[in-house]
Scaffold this motif. Structure first.
Motif, PDB file in Angstrom:
ATOM      1  N   ASN A 142      63.003 -47.706 -47.322  1.00 29.22           N
ATOM      2  CA  ASN A 142      64.182 -46.833 -47.800  1.00 29.22           C
ATOM      3  C   ASN A 142      64.013 -46.036 -49.300  1.00 29.22           C
ATOM      4  O   ASN A 142      64.719 -45.570 -50.015  1.00 29.22           O
ATOM      5  CB  ASN A 142      65.549 -47.634 -48.302  1.00 29.22           C
ATOM      6  N   ASP A 174      67.895 -44.504 -42.894  1.00 28.94           N
ATOM      7  CA  ASP A 174      69.238 -44.618 -43.606  1.00 28.94           C
ATOM      8  C   ASP A 174      69.118 -43.314 -44.881  1.00 28.94           C
ATOM      9  O   ASP A 174      68.197 -43.705 -45.788  1.00 28.94           O
ATOM     10  CB  ASP A 174      69.574 -45.908 -44.267  1.00 28.94           C
ATOM     11  N   LYS A 233      71.328 -42.512 -46.645  1.00 30.80           N
ATOM     12  CA  LYS A 233      72.066 -42.786 -47.759  1.00 30.80           C
ATOM     13  C   LYS A 233      73.187 -41.232 -48.074  1.00 30.80           C
ATOM     14  O   LYS A 233      73.598 -41.116 -47.100  1.00 30.80           O
ATOM     15  CB  LYS A 233      71.449 -43.325 -49.075  1.00 30.80           C
TER      16      LYS A 233
END
Length: 382
Positions: free
Chosen positions: A285, A201, A203
């Protein structure tokens, strides 16, 4: 995947051969971290991308085979029982090599026609060759029901590269292109040839490639030199490959190797550890840590493994000056090709412009910028 590529090869195939082909898309790849670790039985962290090669393939009843490279408008005809490598650097060696390696497994391939076209930028270090090999073996496997597994297919692609193209490559490129997974990078163990997919991810960040558009002629010989240096150090350590060594092991033989080779081996050991740390960072993450590891990777490639060049180093320096870039490094074999940059989405365009301008001023050359998505591996297009 590029729909227009697929449309192009399909249309051209139908026009030329008056029959409907099977359609295959095989992607290029990036490598987030883990460079020059693959032929040391180590870990790498590649991902398939949304640029690649589209191929149209079908059986032929003309008594011979035809292959057409649409990008360069080049056609060859050949017979399956008379295969031998063409001149070095000829694109048809990829086709001949794959067919020959399938035949070496006592599989029967009939006559076929193939047309392919790609949108992987040349010299960008995104493995257009692996994408091409995989598209051919995947297509032939479907067409002639050869019952090859994907594992079989990538080994055939790799052997084609060794025996017909003359590049002693590791397995990463073929693997990433074949097994890629959308939105994932693959933490691949190059010894067991097993990988674990990690969903990334990004983001509010994204990956951006900047192509130096240079290819220094050193690359093939330097690749083989480094490979043999690694093998010599492994031999001295009495191990199968550098992936089995620690920094402490290396210390013990410091007086038996020249300093340059000591640094190369040290780089491989450290880079291997970085890929393991990168997997952890992605799982958490933690893009900041991932970025820092990417910067460290470049330091090692440039100063220890010595496969960078002024143009790549300059682009990484530009990235370091920009607080919105979390990490940047050269990607691929080296001596040219791309840097990979992990950058804030909102700042990517601005950085691309300033870096391009600075690069032009410094080298009087234009660099190219690509934005990429992580995508599916080699597949049939329905």
């Amino acid at each position: 995947m590029s729909a227009s590529l697929v449309k192009d090869v399909k249309k051209t195939f139908i026009k030329k051969f008056k029959t409907l082909p099977l359609l295959i898309f095989s992607p290029g790849r990036i490598n987030i971290i883990g460079e020059h670790t693959d032929y040391n039985d180590g870990f790498v962290f590649p991902a398939a991308v949304d640029k690649g090669i589209a191929a149209a393939i079908q059986k032929s009843n003309s008594g011979s085979c035809t292959a057409i490279a649409l990008d360069i408008d080049s056609t060859i005809e050949f017979e399956l029982d008379k295969l031998k490598p063409s001149n070095e650097g000829s694109w048809e060696n990829y086709v001949f090599g794959v067919v020959a390696e399938i035949q070496n497994r006592n599989k029967v391939v009939g006559d076929f026609n193939i047309i392919f076209k790609g949108n992987i930028p040349g010299g960008a270090g995104m493995s257009s060759s692996a994408a091409l090999e995989n598209s051919i073996v995947f297509g032939l496997n479907e067409l002639f029901e050869l019952n090859l597994t994907k594992e079989d297919m990538i080994l055939i692609s790799q052997k084609a590269e060794h025996n017909y193209v003359g590049v002693n490559c590791g397995i990463m490129d073929q693997y990433a292109s074949m097994f890629g997974k959308k939105d994932h990078a693959l933490h691949l163990d190059c010894r067991s040839i097993k990988s674990k997919p990690y969903k990334i991810d990004f983001k509010d960040h994204q990956l951006m490639l900047i192509n130096t558009n240079v290819k220094h002629s050193l690359s093939d010989s330097a690749y083989n030199d480094r490979r043999s240096a690694c093998e010599r150090v492994s031999e001295l350590l009495g191990i199968r490959a550098l992936r089995d060594a620690t920094e402490a092991d290396l210390e013990k033989i410091i007086d038996k190797v020249i300093p340059a080779n000591y640094q190369k081996a040290l780089y491989v050991i450290q880079e291997n550890n970085r890929t393991i740390k990168a997997a952890k960072a992605i799982k958490n993450n933690d893009l900041e840590t991932l970025g820092a590891l990417i910067y460290q990777s470049h330091e090692g490639l440039s100063n220890q493994y010595k496969v960078s060049c002024d143009e790549l180093d300059y682009l990484v320096e530009q990235a370091k000056k920009n607080e919105h870039v979390l990490g940047a490094r050269m990607m691929g074999g080296g001596f040219g090709g791309c840097t990979i940059n992990l950058i804030a989405k909102s700042e990517a365009k601005a950085f691309a412009e300033t870096a391009s301008k600075a690069y032009k001023n410094k080298f009087n050359k234009v660099c190219s910028v690509y934005f990429i998505q992580l995508s599916e591996g080699t597949h049939l297009v329905r």
